[in-house]
Design an enzyme around this catalytic site. Sequence first.
Site, mmCIF file in Angstrom:
data_model
loop_
_atom_site.group_PDB
_atom_site.id
_atom_site.type_symbol
_atom_site.label_atom_id
_atom_site.label_comp_id
_atom_site.label_asym_id
_atom_site.label_seq_id
_atom_site.Cartn_x
_atom_site.Cartn_y
_atom_site.Cartn_z
ATOM 1 N NE ARG A 26 -4.299 -1.425 0.114
ATOM 2 C CZ ARG A 26 -5.404 -1.354 0.863
ATOM 3 N NH1 ARG A 26 -5.580 -0.373 1.712
ATOM 4 N NH2 ARG A 26 -6.345 -2.256 0.734
ATOM 5 N NE ARG A 30 -7.405 5.212 2.248
ATOM 6 C CZ ARG A 30 -8.167 4.287 2.830
ATOM 7 N NH1 ARG A 30 -9.410 4.556 3.156
ATOM 8 N NH2 ARG A 30 -7.673 3.101 3.086
ATOM 9 N NE ARG A 39 -9.913 9.085 -2.620
ATOM 10 C CZ ARG A 39 -10.252 8.817 -1.355
ATOM 11 N NH1 ARG A 39 -10.291 7.555 -0.960
ATOM 12 N NH2 ARG A 39 -10.510 9.773 -0.502
ATOM 13 C CG ASP A 76 -8.954 -3.218 -4.363
ATOM 14 O OD1 ASP A 76 -8.314 -2.670 -3.451
ATOM 15 O OD2 ASP A 76 -9.798 -4.108 -4.155
ATOM 16 C CE1 TYR A 152 -13.027 -7.439 1.651
ATOM 17 C CE2 TYR A 152 -11.467 -9.079 0.836
ATOM 18 C CZ TYR A 152 -11.772 -8.024 1.678
ATOM 19 O OH TYR A 152 -10.830 -7.569 2.563
#
Length: 346
Positions: A26, A30, A39, A76, A152
Amino acid sequence: MSNSTKRFLRALSGETLTPPPFWLMRQAGRYLPEYRATRTQAGSFLDLCYTPDLAVEVTLQPLRRYGFDAAILFSDILVVPDALGQKVSFKEGEGPVLPPIRSAADLDRLNLSGFHQHLAPVYATMAGLAKSIPSTTALIGFAGAPWTVATYMIEGSGSKDFPNAKGMMFSQPELFARLMALLTQATGDYLIRQIDNGAEVIQIFDTWAGALPEEQFDAWVIAPTRALVERIRAERPGVPVIGFPRGAGVLYKRYVTETKVNGVSIDSSVPLDWAAAELQPHCTVQGNLDPLLLVAGGEALDAGIDRVLTKLGKGPFIFNLGHGIVPPTPPENVARLAERVKNWKG
Ligand code: CP3
């Protein structure tokens, strides 16, 4: 031994390097103000994943700041269900949301017919990166492992203990096996395409591997991963694979010996002396600084870095975290880590 000038690839081929190559899971994200700006420009996180120019830009942002030895494709793991026809969205602050797969009818709606077309922007991002990263930086492609992606898809969101995914595994084993076969096929197709667009290394993220008992770990973590490793080795020989069965505990050892990965990424709970003795003789080890030490900074961070380097730096090793960078991480702490690792003298 790899003749590459890329230190990351040399470490993966079994060389011990001082200092070791390093990157951070990562590393684009952010915690960086320039990521947040890009973004916003893209509109949403998934729009960012599917806009090659902007996805290339956010992949490069952390390289400019910190000089990592590897760049990882910005995308992702959930673009795979999205491309199979299970529409994914990311709700701000809540994580991913998908219409859950619970029945044969739900699964019947998914297929590979538009798969590569849907993922064309991701392949374009990879091709763009292959042209723009520094010549000493390795390019990593990735996918979620079938089990982690299935959690998921079946839960329809993130989960702590996977009641529906394990429910299907135990109570509807044929349906679960059919979903896992589709995912193993799709993930292999996806990774081969990433390689054909410039990926030099593949990492397989099995974030929820630690949730499974031994028997199910064998069937749904080790077996699909071994199939993916074998397929890449047969169809694109020479491309190394790193596996990340997070939380696997002592099963890390059989994961390594039975999947035959070239590298294994260890989470922060794996004891360093155990990893050096039991894993490093079989493959390159990557890890495993606690991401919260990178939030803390200061002397605690320095001591944590030194401990990992001292214990694992004597064999084939890639410095990394035990899991991804978290959003509250101060960018200056990442700079401090980068300097300390690059100046390590053994
Ligand atoms: O820099 C990199 O490491 C490359 C990009 C990358 C992302 N996700 C970007 C991302 C990679 C390799 C992943 C993998 C991923 N995605 C995993 C496996 C690794 C892990 O962290 O366990 C998993 C389980 C996912 C699924 C996922 N994606 C979740 C659960 C979430 C929401 C939680 C969160 O952190 O917000 C995401 C979103 C996500 N993926 C973000 C990024 C940069 C944040 C999205 C945003 O900008 O709002």
